[in-house]
Design a protein around this motif. Sequence first.
Motif, PDB file in Angstrom:
ATOM      1  N   CYS A  69      94.237  90.184  53.406  1.00 49.07           N
ATOM      2  CA  CYS A  69      94.990  91.072  54.308  1.00 49.07           C
ATOM      3  C   CYS A  69      94.649  92.543  54.145  1.00 49.07           C
ATOM      4  CB  CYS A  69      96.483  90.868  54.061  1.00 49.07           C
ATOM      5  SG  CYS A  69      97.034  91.509  52.463  1.00 49.07           S
ATOM      6  N   ARG A  70      94.241  92.982  52.967  1.00 46.12           N
ATOM      7  CA  ARG A  70      93.989  94.386  52.630  1.00 46.12           C
ATOM      8  C   ARG A  70      95.244  95.246  52.786  1.00 46.12           C
ATOM      9  NH1 ARG A  70      89.181  95.611  56.500  1.00 46.12           N
ATOM     10  NH2 ARG A  70      90.308  94.074  57.727  1.00 46.12           N
ATOM     11  N   GLY A  72      98.439  94.361  50.898  1.00 45.83           N
ATOM     12  CA  GLY A  72      99.482  94.007  49.931  1.00 45.83           C
ATOM     13  C   GLY A  72     100.387  92.888  50.392  1.00 45.83           C
ATOM     14  N   CYS A  74      98.997  89.319  51.276  1.00 46.75           N
ATOM     15  CA  CYS A  74      98.539  87.945  51.023  1.00 46.75           C
ATOM     16  C   CYS A  74      98.536  87.594  49.534  1.00 46.75           C
ATOM     17  CB  CYS A  74      97.144  87.734  51.603  1.00 46.75           C
ATOM     18  SG  CYS A  74      95.848  88.603  50.693  1.00 46.75           S
ATOM     19  N   GLY A  75      98.472  88.596  48.660  1.00 47.97           N
ATOM     20  CA  GLY A  75      98.515  88.356  47.219  1.00 47.97           C
ATOM     21  C   GLY A  75      97.210  87.862  46.621  1.00 47.97           C
ATOM     22  N   CYS A  77      94.270  89.599  46.025  1.00 46.03           N
ATOM     23  CA  CYS A  77      93.339  90.535  45.377  1.00 46.03           C
ATOM     24  C   CYS A  77      93.830  91.004  44.009  1.00 46.03           C
ATOM     25  CB  CYS A  77      93.062  91.725  46.280  1.00 46.03           C
ATOM     26  SG  CYS A  77      94.522  92.769  46.539  1.00 46.03           S
ATOM     27  N   CYS A  89      93.763  96.067  46.700  1.00 42.91           N
ATOM     28  CA  CYS A  89      93.876  96.706  48.025  1.00 42.91           C
ATOM     29  C   CYS A  89      94.955  97.774  48.064  1.00 42.91           C
ATOM     30  CB  CYS A  89      94.109  95.661  49.114  1.00 42.91           C
ATOM     31  SG  CYS A  89      95.765  94.948  49.106  1.00 42.91           S
TER      32      CYS A  89
END
Length: 253
Positions: A69-70, A72, A74-75, A77, A89
Amino acid sequence: MKPTPMQTIPLKQSRTLRIEILRHNPADPDSHPHLQVFEIEEAETMTLFIALTEIRQTQDASLQFDFVCRAGICGSCGMLINGRPGLACRTLTRELPDTIRLAPLPGFELIGDLSVNTGKWMRGMSERLETWVHRENIEAIDIDAVEQRMAPELAEQLYELERCIECGCCIAACGTAQMHEDFVGAAGLNQIARFRLDPRDTRSDADYYELVGDESGVFGCMTLLGCEDYCPKNLPLAVQLAFLRRKMARQGL
Ligand code: SF4
Ligand code: F3S
Ligand code: FES
């Protein structure tokens, strides 16, 4: 003072960032964990995600890291950023020193470099804790009762706990989770707190005790509080853990 149209606003002095990345591909028998150093020029409002993308595009296309998602949400990264769990991100490079060391989140299966399988861990936890609404007698479900309105305050409380994005930062930050792989961690206990609150779930406190009334649940937590410190969604984890522990302790009497 407000600048006139002729004035230029000086940009923050740009830096050359030294990014050290712990690299390892467990699928390659010749791969050994090692730090690889990259240098890039910092840009205004650069996030770690942008920095890693630039490295992959211009220096090493084999670098593995996850994102969707970039923003915060989708979780995916999550990684260790100078030793602390965080989302790439949502982390600005300007908040970090010139040298940035990145490593995969500990406590999860390593896919490669900075990519870990948090999904497998979360699914295992979810299946074990049965994180869905239980009805005591499925045949007897009264649809009208299931669809009954919920008080806004209660809906808000549920929503607050549902903001978890399953990033894994609380597990990576927890000493207990690192020592005991069956510990369900703050992410799991947060789920239990959420379903206990839900009036549609007919499980009793005794049922919840069966699920988490032991060392792999509430009594494994040593109140280290790394989970709350590093949760990027600022979930009230410490309050939930303390509340559950009090409830479960009474059940065990
Ligand atoms: Fe991430 Fe917070 Fe959910 Fe843990 S509780 S998985 S740190 S969002
Ligand atoms: Fe771990 Fe959080 Fe408990 S860091 S020990 S789950 S308070
Ligand atoms: Fe989705 Fe970072 S890319 S949370």
